[in-house]
Design an enzyme around this catalytic site. Sequence first.
Site, PDB file in Angstrom:
ATOM      1  N   GLY A  17      38.933  46.163  37.608  1.00 43.97           N
ATOM      2  CA  GLY A  17      39.396  47.303  36.805  1.00 43.97           C
ATOM      3  C   GLY A  17      39.112  48.612  37.517  1.00 43.97           C
ATOM      4  O   GLY A  17      38.042  48.780  38.089  1.00 43.97           O
ATOM      5  N   VAL A  29      32.173  57.023  51.571  1.00 45.14           N
ATOM      6  CA  VAL A  29      32.011  55.920  52.541  1.00 45.14           C
ATOM      7  C   VAL A  29      32.715  56.309  53.839  1.00 45.14           C
ATOM      8  O   VAL A  29      32.142  56.218  54.938  1.00 45.14           O
ATOM      9  CB  VAL A  29      32.613  54.595  51.989  1.00 45.14           C
ATOM     10  CG1 VAL A  29      32.698  53.534  53.082  1.00 45.14           C
ATOM     11  CG2 VAL A  29      31.798  54.074  50.800  1.00 45.14           C
ATOM     12  N   ARG A  78      43.654  42.154  40.832  1.00 41.46           N
ATOM     13  CA  ARG A  78      42.841  40.960  40.614  1.00 41.46           C
ATOM     14  C   ARG A  78      43.510  39.865  41.414  1.00 41.46           C
ATOM     15  O   ARG A  78      44.736  39.839  41.534  1.00 41.46           O
ATOM     16  CB  ARG A  78      42.761  40.629  39.129  1.00 41.46           C
ATOM     17  CG  ARG A  78      41.986  41.707  38.362  1.00 41.46           C
ATOM     18  CD  ARG A  78      41.561  41.278  36.988  1.00 41.46           C
ATOM     19  NE  ARG A  78      40.515  42.156  36.476  1.00 41.46           N
ATOM     20  CZ  ARG A  78      40.731  43.287  35.801  1.00 41.46           C
ATOM     21  NH1 ARG A  78      41.955  43.681  35.539  1.00 41.46           N
ATOM     22  NH2 ARG A  78      39.718  44.021  35.370  1.00 41.46           N
ATOM     23  N   SER A 111      33.954  41.564  41.087  1.00 42.61           N
ATOM     24  CA  SER A 111      34.161  41.968  42.486  1.00 42.61           C
ATOM     25  C   SER A 111      32.903  41.705  43.309  1.00 42.61           C
ATOM     26  O   SER A 111      32.982  41.341  44.489  1.00 42.61           O
ATOM     27  CB  SER A 111      34.529  43.446  42.555  1.00 42.61           C
ATOM     28  OG  SER A 111      35.679  43.670  41.784  1.00 42.61           O
ATOM     29  N   THR A 131      32.675  50.475  37.669  1.00 39.65           N
ATOM     30  CA  THR A 131      33.210  49.924  36.427  1.00 39.65           C
ATOM     31  C   THR A 131      32.893  50.868  35.272  1.00 39.65           C
ATOM     32  O   THR A 131      31.782  51.405  35.204  1.00 39.65           O
ATOM     33  CB  THR A 131      32.660  48.514  36.112  1.00 39.65           C
ATOM     34  OG1 THR A 131      33.018  48.176  34.772  1.00 39.65           O
ATOM     35  CG2 THR A 131      31.153  48.421  36.231  1.00 39.65           C
ATOM     36  N   ILE A 132      33.850  51.021  34.364  1.00 40.53           N
ATOM     37  CA  ILE A 132      33.601  51.906  33.212  1.00 40.53           C
ATOM     38  C   ILE A 132      32.665  51.239  32.209  1.00 40.53           C
ATOM     39  O   ILE A 132      32.176  51.884  31.295  1.00 40.53           O
ATOM     40  CB  ILE A 132      34.921  52.325  32.505  1.00 40.53           C
ATOM     41  CG1 ILE A 132      35.654  51.123  31.910  1.00 40.53           C
ATOM     42  CG2 ILE A 132      35.814  53.107  33.438  1.00 40.53           C
ATOM     43  CD1 ILE A 132      36.767  51.507  30.937  1.00 40.53           C
ATOM     44  N   ASP A 135      28.189  47.391  32.880  1.00 41.29           N
ATOM     45  CA  ASP A 135      27.632  46.047  32.665  1.00 41.29           C
ATOM     46  C   ASP A 135      27.232  45.341  33.965  1.00 41.29           C
ATOM     47  O   ASP A 135      27.414  44.135  34.094  1.00 41.29           O
ATOM     48  CB  ASP A 135      28.626  45.190  31.864  1.00 41.29           C
ATOM     49  CG  ASP A 135      29.949  45.030  32.585  1.00 41.29           C
ATOM     50  OD1 ASP A 135      30.202  45.776  33.549  1.00 41.29           O
ATOM     51  OD2 ASP A 135      30.734  44.156  32.174  1.00 41.29           O
ATOM     52  N   ARG A 168      39.153  59.617   4.784  1.00 42.22           N
ATOM     53  CA  ARG A 168      39.561  58.277   5.184  1.00 42.22           C
ATOM     54  C   ARG A 168      38.427  57.507   5.844  1.00 42.22           C
ATOM     55  O   ARG A 168      37.466  58.105   6.319  1.00 42.22           O
ATOM     56  CB  ARG A 168      40.611  58.414   6.305  1.00 42.22           C
ATOM     57  CG  ARG A 168      42.012  58.242   5.872  1.00 42.22           C
ATOM     58  CD  ARG A 168      42.932  58.296   7.092  1.00 42.22           C
ATOM     59  NE  ARG A 168      44.228  58.802   6.692  1.00 42.22           N
ATOM     60  CZ  ARG A 168      44.958  59.674   7.369  1.00 42.22           C
ATOM     61  NH1 ARG A 168      44.535  60.149   8.530  1.00 42.22           N
ATOM     62  NH2 ARG A 168      46.114  60.075   6.924  1.00 42.22           N
ATOM     63  N   ARG A 177      35.084  44.542  26.793  1.00 36.82           N
ATOM     64  CA  ARG A 177      35.417  43.181  26.370  1.00 36.82           C
ATOM     65  C   ARG A 177      34.152  42.348  26.160  1.00 36.82           C
ATOM     66  O   ARG A 177      34.020  41.613  25.212  1.00 36.82           O
ATOM     67  CB  ARG A 177      36.313  42.517  27.414  1.00 36.82           C
ATOM     68  CG  ARG A 177      37.436  41.740  26.779  1.00 36.82           C
ATOM     69  CD  ARG A 177      38.416  41.225  27.795  1.00 36.82           C
ATOM     70  NE  ARG A 177      38.987  42.288  28.614  1.00 36.82           N
ATOM     71  CZ  ARG A 177      39.583  42.094  29.775  1.00 36.82           C
ATOM     72  NH1 ARG A 177      39.671  40.890  30.292  1.00 36.82           N
ATOM     73  NH2 ARG A 177      40.093  43.094  30.453  1.00 36.82           N
ATOM     74  N   ALA A 192      29.040  58.067  14.388  1.00 34.61           N
ATOM     75  CA  ALA A 192      29.741  57.007  13.649  1.00 34.61           C
ATOM     76  C   ALA A 192      28.821  56.349  12.619  1.00 34.61           C
ATOM     77  O   ALA A 192      27.605  56.266  12.820  1.00 34.61           O
ATOM     78  CB  ALA A 192      30.249  55.953  14.628  1.00 34.61           C
ATOM     79  N   HIS A 222      33.882  60.727   4.823  1.00 33.60           N
ATOM     80  CA  HIS A 222      34.662  59.817   5.672  1.00 33.60           C
ATOM     81  C   HIS A 222      33.741  58.709   6.168  1.00 33.60           C
ATOM     82  O   HIS A 222      32.518  58.780   5.975  1.00 33.60           O
ATOM     83  CB  HIS A 222      35.303  60.563   6.850  1.00 33.60           C
ATOM     84  CG  HIS A 222      34.292  61.066   7.831  1.00 33.60           C
ATOM     85  ND1 HIS A 222      34.160  62.390   8.156  1.00 33.60           N
ATOM     86  CD2 HIS A 222      33.339  60.421   8.554  1.00 33.60           C
ATOM     87  CE1 HIS A 222      33.179  62.524   9.023  1.00 33.60           C
ATOM     88  NE2 HIS A 222      32.663  61.351   9.278  1.00 33.60           N
TER      89      HIS A 222
HETATM   90  P1  ADP Z   1      35.574  43.490  37.951  1.00 31.32           P
HETATM   91  O1  ADP Z   1      35.156  43.592  39.373  1.00 31.32           O
HETATM   92  O2  ADP Z   1      36.041  44.803  37.406  1.00 31.32           O
HETATM   93  O3  ADP Z   1      34.515  42.798  37.104  1.00 31.32           O
HETATM   94  P2  ADP Z   1      37.187  41.029  37.916  1.00 31.32           P
HETATM   95  O4  ADP Z   1      36.147  40.262  37.174  1.00 31.32           O
HETATM   96  O5  ADP Z   1      38.595  40.895  37.509  1.00 31.32           O
HETATM   97  O6  ADP Z   1      36.898  42.596  37.898  1.00 31.32           O
HETATM   98  O7  ADP Z   1      37.062  40.632  39.457  1.00 31.32           O
HETATM   99  C1  ADP Z   1      37.892  41.216  40.428  1.00 31.32           C
HETATM  100  C2  ADP Z   1      38.279  40.190  41.465  1.00 31.32           C
HETATM  101  O8  ADP Z   1      37.102  39.696  42.130  1.00 31.32           O
HETATM  102  C3  ADP Z   1      38.960  38.942  40.931  1.00 31.32           C
HETATM  103  O9  ADP Z   1      40.343  39.083  40.739  1.00 31.32           O
HETATM  104  C4  ADP Z   1      38.686  37.932  42.034  1.00 31.32           C
HETATM  105  O10 ADP Z   1      39.588  38.068  43.104  1.00 31.32           O
HETATM  106  C5  ADP Z   1      37.300  38.348  42.517  1.00 31.32           C
HETATM  107  N1  ADP Z   1      36.285  37.483  41.876  1.00 31.32           N
HETATM  108  C6  ADP Z   1      35.837  37.536  40.600  1.00 31.32           C
HETATM  109  N2  ADP Z   1      34.942  36.554  40.346  1.00 31.32           N
HETATM  110  C7  ADP Z   1      34.838  35.844  41.481  1.00 31.32           C
HETATM  111  C8  ADP Z   1      34.078  34.690  41.877  1.00 31.32           C
HETATM  112  N3  ADP Z   1      33.230  34.076  41.033  1.00 31.32           N
HETATM  113  N4  ADP Z   1      34.227  34.238  43.143  1.00 31.32           N
HETATM  114  C9  ADP Z   1      35.064  34.851  43.992  1.00 31.32           C
HETATM  115  N5  ADP Z   1      35.798  35.937  43.691  1.00 31.32           N
HETATM  116  C10 ADP Z   1      35.700  36.433  42.472  1.00 31.32           C
END
Ligand code: ADP
Length: 326
Positions: A17, A29, A78, A111, A131-132, A135, A168, A177, A192, A222
Amino acid sequence: MADSKKIKKIAVLTSGGDAPGMNAAIRAVVRKAIVDGISVTGIQKGYQGLLSEEFVEMGPRSVSDSVQKGGTILRTARSEEFKTDEGKKKAAGICRKNKFDAVVVIGGDGSYRGAQALSVEGIPVMCLPGTIDLDIACTDYTIGFDTAVNTALQAIDKVRDTSSSHERCSIIEVMGRNAGYIALWCGVASGAEDILIPENYNFDEQEIINHIIESRKSGKTHHLIINAEGIGHSTSMARRIEAATGMETRATILGYMQRGGSPTCKDRYYASMMGAMAADLLAKGTVNRVISYKNGEFVDFDIDEALAMKKEISTYQYEIAKALSK
Ligand code: ADP
């Protein structure tokens, strides 16, 4: 793992994301690596672009005018193919063929797992938390969170104004998620009445209904509910609450607007420091690390150790949120 091999050429990619501030990280970088005598290739569209060899040579000018922009100039994707054994081996072969001494990965937990897989295939990596969702276990800060919560908060404040005028109940669904950090922060900051987070999955809708009825009795005009994407079902929840309380109830799903927009000062600053630190470590020959912000300092961890760490949302902070909503 420290590696004494001199690093002459690195590649950088953004994956998963997108998050505001990723550009500030790429820029840092690139510029710091070049100052340190390392050349940089940009990989477009994350691991997918690595597999399809969508590369662009990066120089100080290729990152001009990017620090203030949302999204990622390298684009992101992805990749299911990369997750397969053949995909990982193919990606490592492409890195060797192109003489990438290390790959810098800016992304979330998924990632990071991809980067770990590349390191297992013998390709040195360096990770930055983009990541926003906040987590990633090893860090107290992730690039994009600050912008996302501020963007969401501005929208929530506006809905709150109209919700108050019309007396309201409003359910506002924010991103997250699997993680409730955006909901918790926005819920506390917007005042809230209820905050629903995926970590606290077994919430009782009747409790919310009772809370609305009590709040009305105590003079509240509200009722604002911040609901995390991981709980979802805001529209049907609104219908049930309206039927049970008689209070007009509306659901607003904020959606992708939370990912976009110009990064805040904090996101730009932290992303710049983290990006430069990644380049610095690589210049010293240090690889397979993740850059983090922990206890007020920028630090780095071994990638395997970082991925073994666990993070839980603070129950204490969640309880405070409840107390402040009375
Ligand atoms: P984020 O990095 O935002 O958590 P994703 O979970 O969609 O996003 O992961 C991004 C990409 O990293 C995936 O589309 C995949 O190519 C790669 N990836 C995720 N999990 C794994 C894994 N367990 N092993 C190898 N590559 C992974």
